[in-house]
Design a protein around this motif. Sequence first.
Motif, PDB file in Angstrom:
ATOM      1  N   VAL A   5       0.861  -1.189   0.000  1.00  0.00           N
ATOM      2  CA  VAL A   5       0.000   0.000   0.000  1.00  0.00           C
ATOM      3  C   VAL A   5       0.892   1.231   0.000  1.00  0.00           C
ATOM      4  N   ARG A   6       0.693   2.108  -0.983  1.00  0.00           N
ATOM      5  CA  ARG A   6       1.517   3.311  -1.099  1.00  0.00           C
ATOM      6  C   ARG A   6       0.640   4.552  -1.024  1.00  0.00           C
ATOM      7  N   ILE A   7       1.279   5.676  -0.686  1.00  0.00           N
ATOM      8  CA  ILE A   7       0.611   6.979  -0.702  1.00  0.00           C
ATOM      9  C   ILE A   7       0.830   7.565  -2.088  1.00  0.00           C
ATOM     10  N   ARG A   8      -0.226   8.108  -2.684  1.00  0.00           N
ATOM     11  CA  ARG A   8      -0.109   8.700  -4.011  1.00  0.00           C
ATOM     12  C   ARG A   8       0.839   9.899  -3.980  1.00  0.00           C
ATOM     13  N   ASP A   9       1.471  10.193  -5.112  1.00  0.00           N
ATOM     14  CA  ASP A   9       2.424  11.291  -5.207  1.00  0.00           C
ATOM     15  C   ASP A   9       1.769  12.624  -4.846  1.00  0.00           C
ATOM     16  N   GLY A  10       2.467  13.421  -4.047  1.00  0.00           N
ATOM     17  CA  GLY A  10       2.016  14.774  -3.719  1.00  0.00           C
ATOM     18  C   GLY A  10       0.964  14.866  -2.637  1.00  0.00           C
ATOM     19  N   VAL A  11       0.546  13.729  -2.075  1.00  0.00           N
ATOM     20  CA  VAL A  11      -0.507  13.737  -1.056  1.00  0.00           C
ATOM     21  C   VAL A  11       0.047  14.257   0.275  1.00  0.00           C
ATOM     22  N   ILE A  12      -0.788  15.037   0.980  1.00  0.00           N
ATOM     23  CA  ILE A  12      -0.432  15.563   2.297  1.00  0.00           C
ATOM     24  C   ILE A  12      -1.432  14.991   3.308  1.00  0.00           C
ATOM     25  N   PRO A  13      -0.973  14.472   4.451  1.00  0.00           N
ATOM     26  CA  PRO A  13      -1.901  13.918   5.444  1.00  0.00           C
ATOM     27  C   PRO A  13      -2.874  14.982   5.921  1.00  0.00           C
ATOM     28  N   SER A  14      -4.145  14.571   6.116  1.00  0.00           N
ATOM     29  CA  SER A  14      -5.145  15.583   6.454  1.00  0.00           C
ATOM     30  C   SER A  14      -6.168  15.123   7.490  1.00  0.00           C
ATOM     31  N   VAL A  15      -6.027  13.915   8.010  1.00  0.00           N
ATOM     32  CA  VAL A  15      -7.018  13.401   8.965  1.00  0.00           C
ATOM     33  C   VAL A  15      -6.373  13.334  10.352  1.00  0.00           C
ATOM     34  N   PHE A  16      -6.698  14.318  11.189  1.00  0.00           N
ATOM     35  CA  PHE A  16      -6.117  14.399  12.533  1.00  0.00           C
ATOM     36  C   PHE A  16      -7.196  14.773  13.539  1.00  0.00           C
ATOM     37  N   LYS A  17      -6.954  14.422  14.805  1.00  0.00           N
ATOM     38  CA  LYS A  17      -7.822  14.859  15.899  1.00  0.00           C
ATOM     39  C   LYS A  17      -7.000  15.819  16.761  1.00  0.00           C
ATOM     40  N   PHE A  18      -7.107  17.100  16.458  1.00  0.00           N
ATOM     41  CA  PHE A  18      -6.336  18.096  17.191  1.00  0.00           C
ATOM     42  C   PHE A  18      -7.172  18.677  18.329  1.00  0.00           C
ATOM     43  N   PRO A  19      -6.524  19.039  19.447  1.00  0.00           N
ATOM     44  CA  PRO A  19      -7.257  19.752  20.503  1.00  0.00           C
ATOM     45  C   PRO A  19      -7.622  21.152  20.022  1.00  0.00           C
ATOM     46  N   GLY A  20      -8.514  21.809  20.741  1.00  0.00           N
ATOM     47  CA  GLY A  20      -9.029  23.112  20.326  1.00  0.00           C
ATOM     48  C   GLY A  20      -7.975  24.147  19.977  1.00  0.00           C
ATOM     49  N   HIS A  21      -6.889  24.216  20.751  1.00  0.00           N
ATOM     50  CA  HIS A  21      -5.891  25.269  20.509  1.00  0.00           C
ATOM     51  C   HIS A  21      -5.090  25.039  19.229  1.00  0.00           C
ATOM     52  N   LEU A  22      -5.156  23.812  18.674  1.00  0.00           N
ATOM     53  CA  LEU A  22      -4.449  23.548  17.423  1.00  0.00           C
ATOM     54  C   LEU A  22      -5.376  23.540  16.207  1.00  0.00           C
ATOM     55  N   GLN A  23      -6.697  23.696  16.455  1.00  0.00           N
ATOM     56  CA  GLN A  23      -7.649  23.707  15.344  1.00  0.00           C
ATOM     57  C   GLN A  23      -7.484  24.988  14.543  1.00  0.00           C
ATOM     58  N   ARG A  24      -7.554  24.842  13.212  1.00  0.00           N
ATOM     59  CA  ARG A  24      -7.503  26.034  12.363  1.00  0.00           C
ATOM     60  C   ARG A  24      -8.930  26.502  12.113  1.00  0.00           C
TER      61      ARG A  24
END
Length: 200
Positions: A72-91
């Motif tokens: 299983v590979r990550i496609r070229d140019g992909v950036i990770p985007s699924v995270f559970k951040f606490p409130g102070h790190l939420q954009r």
Amino acid sequence: MPEHCAAYSCATRRTAESRARGITFHRFPKDKNLRKKWEIAVRREKFTARDSSVLCSQHFKEADFDRTGQVVRIRDGVIPSVFKFPGHLQRPEKSRNTSASRKSEASLSETPQDNSVASTSHSESQPEDDHSYVMPSSPTALKARLTGALERVDKLEREKKNAKAREKRAKTTVKSLLSQLCEKNLINEELKDRLEQIVM
């Protein structure tokens, strides 16, 4: 010592248990620009990825993966985007300014009252993770997932066509070899026919 995911507050490690759950681990890219984007995406203060640093598959969308090979590979140019951040790190989410986007948001929010109760209870029961069985919350994310799925279908169809062509070539080669063996009296006609029936 088993590898562990470098994402903020993720405790996933490379173990037999995580492998059984289908979790894969992916090294940070060698490309400096893309690696920097990954480092920013994890939002860890003063974090610099090493060559051994990895992220687990839970931090990528299903469309980000190339599952066509044995690995299983990550496609070229992909950036990770699924995270559970606490409130102070939420954009903060950017508000949409175009009239078309405001209309689409308004039409999405206008639901019958009896359905609104069901939809809120349904959304509360859904996990926040971007699992394959959870529908994306925005039309853009849904379109991106659909595009990724269609690309994968196209790729699989091409691979199927190529596999059939390889199979046909292999059968032709075997048939030719059996004919040559028969001509050299290494096998008789009856054995040749039997072998052809097995192969074909």
